[in-house]
Enzyme design. Structure first.
Site, short mmCIF file in Angstrom:
data_model
loop_
_atom_site.label_atom_id
_atom_site.label_comp_id
_atom_site.label_asym_id
_atom_site.label_seq_id
_atom_site.Cartn_x
_atom_site.Cartn_y
_atom_site.Cartn_z
N CYS A 76 38.23 -20.37 -16.11
CA CYS A 76 39.26 -19.80 -15.23
C CYS A 76 40.52 -19.49 -16.02
O CYS A 76 40.53 -18.56 -16.82
CB CYS A 76 39.51 -20.75 -14.07
N HIS A 99 34.08 -21.21 -11.80
CA HIS A 99 34.07 -22.68 -11.78
C HIS A 99 32.64 -23.22 -11.83
O HIS A 99 31.98 -23.35 -10.80
CB HIS A 99 34.76 -23.19 -10.53
N GLU A 129 31.71 -26.21 -12.30
CA GLU A 129 31.58 -27.60 -11.84
C GLU A 129 31.06 -27.67 -10.40
O GLU A 129 30.65 -28.73 -9.92
CB GLU A 129 32.92 -28.34 -11.95
#
Length: 385
Positions: A269, A359, A361
């Site tokens: 990001c 992202h 995660e």
């Protein structure tokens, strides 16, 4: 900046009048949701149908007023396991139809109560489809939410909005990052040490690395190259975060020091934008950005299409059609958004460094991109060998 007065979730509170004022003069009326008062920020919309706790507590949303495109919000209430940081970071919250009663076995309180508890001013009963269409056509812009006693003359409210800070040119990462270093230990056998520069990191990110045997030293946004290498890292990570990457001169300088040493490097990001700047590319503000957990991205190295979680209003200006020469060797665009061809990843061909704009995660969001943490591990394994 947010000023608010907290109260209880009474029927009178929920019926308090509220108004949303955009900087171009468009006005939406509704009811107070969360705290009563006034707040300002950049109006953006998120297309995720779930994961509102992760959205609210993502530091990348600092100074933004988030409009939820999903009509029903708050159905599963709030728990103490899903937040991505220690507080709500959004400046304001806009929903169409909030849940009257949350229903989930993990819930400990309602979303309305949590917004009140943390002083977050919101508005409900808004036609979020019309608001989202307006932002798509006109672009993200400054906005104010006013509820209860803060509701006043529309001209005066508009003047307040137009006097509030803009996101372009905002340097915000140090405002949301940790002030002191901390360590997330490896789960099981420790295999590697990573220095993670916190520009607005989400809690799940070091956890994903810890799952792979990585001991993560999370460092403040103000950390120097000396601070990074003091932990003896096998790799260096640059996190997500808020603000305009054009202002992030210090992280760019630190990243260039890492590239000079040839240490394996991974950014996500904001970290992708920092890598872009470190390589000599420019950055620019998107018209309305990418926010949500359903954005299609193609990994150009494999051809695979992933559904991914996004939260960015800026992007890297790098050529899609060729390999670029940089001060650190050849670089290419590794990932691209299939909606609008925005650069979603960079990869160096002559040094162990890569980044993505989204992202991996997956909190909240799909797990399609989890392999990127394994790719980081592979770089560190190769460097050690």
């Amino acid at each position: 900046m947010t000023t608010s007065s907290k109260g209880t979730a009474s029927p009178r509170h929920r019926a308090a009048p509220a108004v949303l004022v955009l900087e171009d003069g468009r006005i939406f009326r509704g009811r107070a949701y969360g705290a009563v008062g006034e707040t300002f920020g950049e109006a953006v919309f998120s297309t995720g149908m779930t994961g509102y706790q992760e959205t609210l507590t993502d530091p990348s949303y600092h100074r933004q007023v988030v409009v939820m495109t999903a009509p029903h919000v708050g159905n599963t209430g709030v728990n103490d396991e899903d937040p991505e940081s220690g507080r709500i970071w959004v400046s304001g919250y806009v929903v169409r139809d909030p849940a009257r009663v949350p229903s989930n076995w993990r819930a400990t309180r309602s979303l309305d109560e949590e917004l009140q508890r943390q002083g977050v001013v919101g508005i409900s009963g808004v036609d979020t489809r019309a608001l989202t269409r307006h932002l798509r056509e006109r672009g993200a812009m400054r906005v104010g939410i006013f509820s209860g006693p803060a509701v006043g003359d529309e001209g005066e409210l508009l003047a307040k909005v137009q006097e509030s800070p803009q996101m372009k040119g905002a340097d915000l990462s140090a405002e949301v990052a940790t002030k002191e270093p901390y360590v997330v230990p490896a789960i099981g056998e420790k295999k590697f040490t990573v220095a993670a520069v916190d520009l607005g990191i989400k809690g799940m990110t070091p956890h994903r690395m810890a799952e792979r045997g990585i001991e993560v030293h999370v460092l403040p946004a103000t950390a120097t190259a000396e601070d990074v290498y003091a932990v003896g890292p096998d790799g260096v990570f640059f996190s997500n975060g808020p603000g305009d990457p054009a202002t992030a001169d210090h992280p760019v300088s630190v990243m260039r020091s890492v590239l000079d040493r040839g240490t394996p490097l991974f950014g996500i990001c904001f970290g992708n934008q920092i890598l872009g700047r470190a390589l000599g590319f420019g950055t620019y503000k998107l018209k309305y950005g990418h926010r949500g957990i359903n954005q299609p991205v193609q990994d150009r190295t494999t051809g695979k299409v992933e559904v991914t979680a996004h939260n960015h209003g800026f992007a890297v200006d790098a050529p899609l059609d060729r390999v670029s020469d940089t001060p650190y060797g050849r670089a290419e665009v590794s990932h691209v958004c299939l909606n609008d061809d925005v650069v979603e990843g960079l990869r160096l061909l002559d040094r162990p460094a890569f980044s993505v704009q989204y992202h991996p995660e997956a909190a909240a969001g799909p797990h399609d991109a989890a392999y990127l943490f394994d790719r980081f591990v592979s770089l560190m394994e190769a460097a050690r060998a």
